[in-house]
Write a protein that holds these residues in place. Structure first.
Motif, PDB file in Angstrom:
ATOM      1  N   PHE A 131      40.398  41.084  36.052  1.00  0.00           N
ATOM      2  CA  PHE A 131      38.822  42.018  36.527  1.00  0.00           C
ATOM      3  C   PHE A 131      40.372  43.281  38.014  1.00  0.00           C
ATOM      4  CE2 PHE A 131      36.197  38.667  35.177  1.00  0.00           C
ATOM      5  CZ  PHE A 131      36.077  39.842  34.272  1.00  0.00           C
ATOM      6  N   ILE A 132      41.721  42.213  38.334  1.00  0.00           N
ATOM      7  CA  ILE A 132      42.029  42.999  39.532  1.00  0.00           C
ATOM      8  C   ILE A 132      42.424  44.238  38.666  1.00  0.00           C
ATOM      9  CG2 ILE A 132      43.874  42.677  40.677  1.00  0.00           C
ATOM     10  CD1 ILE A 132      43.870  40.025  40.539  1.00  0.00           C
ATOM     11  N   GLN A 133      42.408  45.500  39.738  1.00  0.00           N
ATOM     12  CA  GLN A 133      42.925  46.389  38.959  1.00  0.00           C
ATOM     13  C   GLN A 133      43.727  46.597  40.638  1.00  0.00           C
ATOM     14  OE1 GLN A 133      39.938  49.473  37.981  1.00  0.00           O
ATOM     15  NE2 GLN A 133      38.082  48.182  38.859  1.00  0.00           N
ATOM     16  N   SER A 134      44.833  47.768  39.949  1.00  0.00           N
ATOM     17  CA  SER A 134      46.009  48.587  40.697  1.00  0.00           C
ATOM     18  C   SER A 134      44.807  49.551  41.160  1.00  0.00           C
ATOM     19  CB  SER A 134      47.173  48.719  40.251  1.00  0.00           C
ATOM     20  OG  SER A 134      47.739  50.042  40.359  1.00  0.00           O
ATOM     21  N   THR A 135      45.261  50.310  42.805  1.00  0.00           N
ATOM     22  CA  THR A 135      44.821  50.835  43.146  1.00  0.00           C
ATOM     23  C   THR A 135      45.224  52.297  43.153  1.00  0.00           C
ATOM     24  OG1 THR A 135      45.883  50.623  45.094  1.00  0.00           O
ATOM     25  CG2 THR A 135      43.484  49.641  45.387  1.00  0.00           C
ATOM     26  N   GLY A 136      47.032  52.038  43.322  1.00  0.00           N
ATOM     27  CA  GLY A 136      47.174  53.176  42.967  1.00  0.00           C
ATOM     28  C   GLY A 136      48.003  53.624  44.410  1.00  0.00           C
ATOM     29  N   THR A 173      33.445  46.002  35.738  1.00  0.00           N
ATOM     30  CA  THR A 173      33.461  44.877  35.663  1.00  0.00           C
ATOM     31  C   THR A 173      34.476  44.640  37.332  1.00  0.00           C
ATOM     32  OG1 THR A 173      35.700  44.505  35.074  1.00  0.00           O
ATOM     33  CG2 THR A 173      33.688  44.548  33.441  1.00  0.00           C
ATOM     34  N   GLY A 174      34.319  43.114  38.119  1.00  0.00           N
ATOM     35  CA  GLY A 174      34.910  43.329  39.378  1.00  0.00           C
ATOM     36  C   GLY A 174      34.159  41.614  39.446  1.00  0.00           C
ATOM     37  N   ALA A 175      34.034  41.282  40.622  1.00  0.00           N
ATOM     38  CA  ALA A 175      33.561  39.694  41.261  1.00  0.00           C
ATOM     39  C   ALA A 175      32.725  39.140  41.126  1.00  0.00           C
ATOM     40  CB  ALA A 175      33.844  39.864  42.949  1.00  0.00           C
ATOM     41  N   SER A 176      31.541  40.149  40.587  1.00  0.00           N
ATOM     42  CA  SER A 176      30.075  39.193  39.471  1.00  0.00           C
ATOM     43  C   SER A 176      30.537  38.872  38.848  1.00  0.00           C
ATOM     44  CB  SER A 176      28.904  40.438  40.125  1.00  0.00           C
ATOM     45  OG  SER A 176      29.527  41.560  39.440  1.00  0.00           O
ATOM     46  N   ASN A 177      31.330  39.499  38.229  1.00  0.00           N
ATOM     47  CA  ASN A 177      32.160  38.521  36.575  1.00  0.00           C
ATOM     48  C   ASN A 177      32.190  37.561  37.102  1.00  0.00           C
ATOM     49  OD1 ASN A 177      32.235  42.138  36.192  1.00  0.00           O
ATOM     50  ND2 ASN A 177      31.299  40.855  34.682  1.00  0.00           N
ATOM     51  N   CYS A 178      33.392  37.422  37.601  1.00  0.00           N
ATOM     52  CA  CYS A 178      34.509  36.010  37.959  1.00  0.00           C
ATOM     53  C   CYS A 178      33.367  35.445  38.643  1.00  0.00           C
ATOM     54  CB  CYS A 178      35.251  36.389  39.357  1.00  0.00           C
ATOM     55  SG  CYS A 178      36.373  37.503  38.108  1.00  0.00           S
ATOM     56  N   LEU A 179      32.379  35.490  39.336  1.00  0.00           N
ATOM     57  CA  LEU A 179      31.153  34.030  40.008  1.00  0.00           C
ATOM     58  C   LEU A 179      30.431  34.051  39.104  1.00  0.00           C
ATOM     59  CD1 LEU A 179      30.665  35.996  43.649  1.00  0.00           C
ATOM     60  CD2 LEU A 179      32.295  34.236  43.107  1.00  0.00           C
ATOM     61  N   ILE A 180      29.987  34.533  38.048  1.00  0.00           N
ATOM     62  CA  ILE A 180      29.075  34.217  36.806  1.00  0.00           C
ATOM     63  C   ILE A 180      30.205  33.090  35.768  1.00  0.00           C
ATOM     64  CG2 ILE A 180      27.509  35.547  36.909  1.00  0.00           C
ATOM     65  CD1 ILE A 180      28.274  37.528  35.073  1.00  0.00           C
TER      66      ILE A 180
END
Length: 796
Positions: free
Chosen positions: A652-657, A637-644
């Motif tokens: 959908f924001i994740q921590s990079t570590g 999941t990511g930006a494409s899910n937000c845009l639709i």
């Protein structure tokens, strides 16, 4: 930071930027590839060593001869009777003519045949080839040589003292037998004296005499050291010293023999003419003597009266003159016949039997020209200008001789008529003498005439025979052939020097060729002058090593003391100069893929996070996402899910570590319509909401040069960082950046120069903060690169 709008230019001005020549930068490009110079110098020296080992040394042999040129006062000794006789037939010699005769093809072919140089013998000794001239254990006498025999050498293996075999054949053969194979028909004989017994494998080379003569003439030099002297210096170059001496000696022998043959030709023809005349006169004299004897016997005459004796003496004197006139007329007729039939085997007349100096001079000149024509006809082509000149002179001289002969014959005819008139008067006086006595006087007169003519011809025959026997050469050997102690070819010093120079020039040519053929960005000035935009920062090339196997795919430790980490810190600092200093939403794009957008965006985001800034990295490359692979996070999941509109972006924001303040919003599933998704109006809303939570929002967008997605995203960002990669981005792509900057399509457009190789030759060094690439300790360990890796990189 300078104002971008202050440096706007037209597209035409961008296309016609003139770059100033920078000598230091030009020289540093060679320092960058310094390792090529020792490599090629070493290879050139190896090639020179192998060349010197394989190439046979060539020695120079010299000799000199003296040509007796009468035009330069080198004739025979005055008063010497042998010299006087020899000069009657020898003619004059010109040094220039003799020089060309010595270099003739005919003489050299005769030398080859007499020395049997058309068959040569060689053997291998390590890398070099040795010549077996006069030391070959065998001698091959060819009867017939095939075309294949002239092209390929024949190998003879010496098995023992009685047997040998050819090439790779197993059959043994004996000596002194006739053999037939692909090379031709020949006989192999065994040599006993002066042979090299260490050789058991001999290469036999057959060469056509004509081709070999041409090749040997190229190595023969004949020159006149002093134009005021008649000395000729002969120089011959050969790999075998003894063979070069033999060639010069034999060439001089052949030349002398040819010269003697030419000199004796006129005397031989004259001698034949006199012998023929003597044969006729001898027969006539015998007949007359028999008539005298018969008349005295039949008529009983023992003496004549005093009056008859007086008439007889007068008639004899007159007849002697008349006979001389007839002889001269006969000689003139023979001269006329010789001139008319010259070149068709006509016998040359005796020039010294003619008392007219003009005719003698013309005949001498004609004979000399005829001899010269024969010499040049053997050594030159019919169209040779020198031969044509001699033919023209021969024609003119022939015409002059004919006219002179006709004039002399007319004068002789008048003299003859006068003498015949006197004889008529004397004959009338004899009528008073008794018939018998008168008849006897007539017979006696014929006897006297024949005797005088016979004695005259005998004298001339002896003179001609003496001249023929005493003929000597007009040349004299001054120095015997002497060879140089050291070879003249190859010159080792020149070869070594040439190899060193070649080892230096070849890399220079290769480097220049690489730069001429390279159409990628190499220098910072190319970006500045072609795009007229500012360069916000430079990122050095990441070296692959044991600790960093991925090279530019890695995430830099921002606590590192490496130069690249420091460059990202400098880039982080320079962000405050974008626009008015408040640019928080920044887009990264490039012309094509692989220029380092994701690498720069990830590491710049990490650097900002380490400076206590909350950073969100959004992956909006909805066509070919790679951001999640670099950060090793999920992309389900990511930006494409937000845009639709499938959910909130916080879901959908994740921590990079990498750092607690560094978050990422990956691109998510690849949609079928990325452009329509980016332009549906939800992107600006999402960015406005995210600004309230993060200090910086970095957007990894698709390449602008391939799709239009970046243009759709650019209208919602505060600044755009265009990635240009060293030795990767094409120079033509800089034009597109200039067009974007000139048309203001992207707000606050700046360039990041990525992947810069700071090795010698880049021309600048790291320009921010005064640091030099490799200054830090973490770079010093990996600063040295193997030559093999550099070569592989150069080839790629």
């Amino acid at each position: 930071m300078r104002d971008n709008s202050a440096n706007l230019t037209t597209i035409d001005s961008i296309d016609h930027v003139e770059q100033e020549f920078n000598l230091k930068e030009y020289l540093l490009r060679y320092v960058r590839y310094w390792y090529l110079f020792p490599i090629f110098i070493f290879l050139s020296l190896i090639v020179a060593f192998l060349y010197l080992q394989v190439t046979q040394p060539v020695y120079s042999t010299k000799t000199s001869i003296l040509i007796k040129d009468e035009n330069k006062g080198l004739s025979g000794a005055q008063g010497d009777i042998l010299s006087e006789l020899s000069t009657q037939f020898g003619g004059n010699k010109l040094v220039e003519n003799e020089l060309e005769i010595i270099k003739s093809q005919t003489l050299m072919e005769q030398v080859i045949k007499e020395l049997r140089l058309d068959v040569s013998y060689t053997a291998k000794q390590g890398l070099s080839t040795i010549n077996l001239y006069r030391t070959t254990p065998i001698t091959i006498v060819p009867e017939v040589v095939t075309p294949f025999g002239f092209q390929e050498p024949m190998i003879v293996h010496l098995v023992d003292s009685l047997h040998f075999r050819f090439n790779d054949e197993e059959q043994l053969f004996s000596y002194n037998q006739r053999f037939n194979n692909a090379w031709g028909a020949f006989i192999v004989t065994k040599n006993k004296a002066g042979v090299d017994n260490s050789v058991d494998k001999i290469q036999v080379h057959f060469t056509e005499v004509k081709n070999l003569a041409e090749h040997m003439l190229e190595r023969l030099t004949v020159q006149q050291p002093n134009v005021k002297s008649t000395v000729l210096e002969l120089t011959f170059e050969d790999s075998d010293v003894q063979r070069s001496k033999d060639v010069l000696n034999k060439l001089l022998d052949v030349y002398v023999q040819s010269s003697l043959t030419d000199k004796n030709s006129e005397a031989s023809n004259t001698l034949k003419f006199i012998e023929n005349r003597l044969g006729l006169i001898t027969g006539e004299l015998g007949d007359v003597e028999k008539d005298v004897e018969s008349y005295k016997t039949t008529q009983g005459i023992t003496d004549i009266s005093a009056e008859s004796q007086l008439f007889l003496e007068n008639i004899k004197e007159n007849d002697s003159k008349l006979n001389e006139v007839n002889t001269k007329i006969s000689i003139l007729e023979s001269v006329d016949n010789y001139i008319s039939n010259a070149g068709e085997g006509a016998v040359a007349p005796a020039t010294y039997m003619i008392d007219d100096p003009v005719l003698v001079s013309l005949l001498t000149k004609f004979n000399e020209l005829e001899l010269q024509r024969e010499r040049y006809a053997r050594t030159t082509s019919p169209n040779n200008p020198l031969l044509q000149t001699i033919n023209t002179q021969l024609a003119g001289t022939r015409q002059s001789i004919k006219e002179n002969v006709q004039n002399l014959k007319r004068g002789m005819a008048v003299t003859k008529r006068n003498l015949e008139g006197i004889n008529t008067r004397f004959s009338a006086g004899l009528r008073s003498i008794p018939k018998k006595e008168r008849e006897f006087v007539g017979i006696k007169r014929q006897q006297s005439i024949k005797e005088e003519l016979y004695l005259y011809l005998l004298q001339k025959r002896e003179e001609t025979a003496l001249a023929y026997a005493s003929t000597v050469t007009d040349s004299r050997l001054i120095d015997a052939p002497i060879s140089t102690f050291r070879p003249v070819k190859p010159r080792k010093a020149v070869i070594w020097l040439g190899a060193g120079v070649s080892g230096f020039i070849i890399p220079v040519l290769i480097i220049n060729l690489l730069f001429l053929l390279n159409n990628t960005v190499q220098r910072r000035e190319e970006i500045e002058k072609s795009t007229n935009t500012s360069i916000l920062g430079e990122i050095g090339q990441m070296k692959k090593s044991g600790e960093n196997p991925q090279g530019e795919d890695t995430i830099i430790k921002m606590t590192s003391r490496s130069a690249v980490a420091e460059q990202f810190r400098a880039l982080r600092t320079n962000l405050q100069y974008l626009g008015d200093g408040s640019c928080r939403v920044i887009m990264f794009t490039s012309s094509i893929g692989g220029e380092g957008k994701s690498f720069v965006s990830v590491n710049l985001a990490a650097s900002l996070a380490y400076s206590d800034k909350r950073v969100l990295l959004i992956g909006l490359d909805l066509r070919k996402p790679t951001l999640h692979e670099r950060l090793q996070v999920s992309n389900k999941t990511g930006a494409s899910n937000c845009l639709i509109g499938q959910g909130s972006y916080n879901d959908f924001i994740q921590s990079t570590g990498v750092h607690p303040k560094f978050d990422v919003l990956t691109s998510g599933p690849i949609p079928p319509n990325p452009s329509e998704l980016l332009s549906n109006g939800k992107l600006p809303v999402m960015l406005e909401e995210l600004k309230t939570q993060y200090d910086y929002i970095l957007i990894d967008s698709p390449p602008y040069g391939l799709v239009t997605d970046s243009a759709l995203i650019a209208q919602y960002v505060d600044a755009t960082l265009y990635i240009v990669r060293y030795n990767y981005t094409l120079l033509d792509h800089l034009r597109r950046i200039g067009e974007i900057h000139q048309s203001r399509r992207f707000a606050n457009l700046s360039v990041i120069f990525n992947g810069v190789n700071y090795g010698a030759g880049y021309g600048y060094g790291y320009g921010y903060g005064g640091y030099g690439y490799g200054y830090y300790s973490e770079d010093s360990d990996s600063k040295a690169t193997s030559v093999t890796a550099k070569i592989k990189k150069l080839v790629s």
